[in-house]
Write a protein that holds these residues in place. Sequence first.
Motif, PDB file in Angstrom:
ATOM      1  N   LYS A 152      20.968  71.398  11.851  1.00  0.00           N
ATOM      2  CA  LYS A 152      22.193  71.085  11.111  1.00  0.00           C
ATOM      3  C   LYS A 152      23.281  72.122  11.380  1.00  0.00           C
ATOM      4  N   ILE A 153      22.893  73.374  11.421  1.00  0.00           N
ATOM      5  CA  ILE A 153      23.887  74.438  11.661  1.00  0.00           C
ATOM      6  C   ILE A 153      24.442  74.341  13.081  1.00  0.00           C
ATOM      7  N   CYS A 154      23.578  74.017  14.050  1.00  0.00           N
ATOM      8  CA  CYS A 154      24.051  73.846  15.435  1.00  0.00           C
ATOM      9  C   CYS A 154      25.150  72.794  15.504  1.00  0.00           C
ATOM     10  N   TYR A 155      24.923  71.643  14.862  1.00  0.00           N
ATOM     11  CA  TYR A 155      25.933  70.581  14.871  1.00  0.00           C
ATOM     12  C   TYR A 155      27.213  71.002  14.154  1.00  0.00           C
ATOM     13  N   SER A 156      27.090  71.804  13.117  1.00  0.00           N
ATOM     14  CA  SER A 156      28.285  72.236  12.393  1.00  0.00           C
ATOM     15  C   SER A 156      29.111  73.217  13.215  1.00  0.00           C
ATOM     16  N   LEU A 157      28.445  73.996  14.082  1.00  0.00           N
ATOM     17  CA  LEU A 157      29.156  74.984  14.898  1.00  0.00           C
ATOM     18  C   LEU A 157      29.728  74.385  16.181  1.00  0.00           C
ATOM     19  N   ALA A 158      29.162  73.260  16.633  1.00  0.00           N
ATOM     20  CA  ALA A 158      29.676  72.578  17.831  1.00  0.00           C
ATOM     21  C   ALA A 158      29.798  71.090  17.537  1.00  0.00           C
ATOM     22  N   PRO A 159      30.722  70.698  16.659  1.00  0.00           N
ATOM     23  CA  PRO A 159      30.791  69.315  16.159  1.00  0.00           C
ATOM     24  C   PRO A 159      31.164  68.268  17.207  1.00  0.00           C
ATOM     25  N   ASN A 160      31.691  68.693  18.335  1.00  0.00           N
ATOM     26  CA  ASN A 160      32.116  67.733  19.355  1.00  0.00           C
ATOM     27  C   ASN A 160      31.029  67.415  20.382  1.00  0.00           C
ATOM     28  N   TRP A 161      29.843  67.976  20.182  1.00  0.00           N
ATOM     29  CA  TRP A 161      28.780  67.810  21.170  1.00  0.00           C
ATOM     30  C   TRP A 161      27.513  67.256  20.522  1.00  0.00           C
ATOM     31  N   GLY A 162      26.727  66.537  21.329  1.00  0.00           N
ATOM     32  CA  GLY A 162      25.432  66.044  20.882  1.00  0.00           C
ATOM     33  C   GLY A 162      25.447  64.716  20.171  1.00  0.00           C
TER      34      GLY A 162
END
Length: 281
Positions: free
Chosen positions: A99-109
């Motif tokens: 969840k934190i990964c997505y919050s820090l790079a919201p334009n990817w994945g």
Amino acid sequence: MTVEWYPGHMGKAHKEIAELVRSTHVIIEIVDARLPVSSSNHLLHELRRNKPCIKVMNKNDLADPAVTKAWVRTFERENGVRALPLSAKQHRETAQLIKICYSLAPNWGKQPGYPLRAMVVGIPNVGKSTLINTLAGKSVAKVGDRPAITTSHQRIDLRNGIILSDTPGLLWPDMKDQVAAYRLAASGAIGDNAFDYMEVAIFAAEFMMEQYRDLLIARYKLTDLPETGAELLEQVGRRLGCLVSGGLVDMNRASEAFLRELRAGKIGRVSFERSEYDGAD
């Protein structure tokens, strides 16, 4: 004895990590929650540039909870850094990392063909491979009870839009801060052939006598603590049966036994270093 340990593959790993950073969206640095500064490589801090970083404080179940809470406040004062205490073996805890990964790079994945690329870095034996295996739900990275198991880079597709890069554990070429080096040795992050067990055990015993005397008394059923770390190891050796002929204590065996117990959390939850914000609101 000066503690020095820099296996040959680490020089190659330094170059690999520098190259990987360019195509990485989030850096996941694994540190040992018990010594989060001594187990954080300043070279990694330089290599990550301004990329978002999650500082995963692994082995949280072995660390002093109050001290860990203070370290989280300390790390999150740094721009672009999130701190996450966890135990790498626990699926429920590691799920927070995604969840934190997505919050820090919201334009990817989020869309096919545009994966979020995260790189896992850290010094040896802080739990990188364990964390990766937990996230992947299977054994994809080698795990062992000795440092420097991972010696080459590999990519792992988590099948959720995130691709992890697993990198070898990276120490720094020279250990000028010998207090940090002794902490690392006490925690198990440095190869056994790089230090004298008795010296490190005495260092750890004296630290424990100063900071966690009640834990020592309870674990080894002592009425009081002796004056020196060596005397404590002798008492511990007697309690654990590390004896030779004539009823004398084998101090080498006692030192090894004490460090094993300390590393495994059998003495209690311990932090080897404290934040300047320890005790702050």
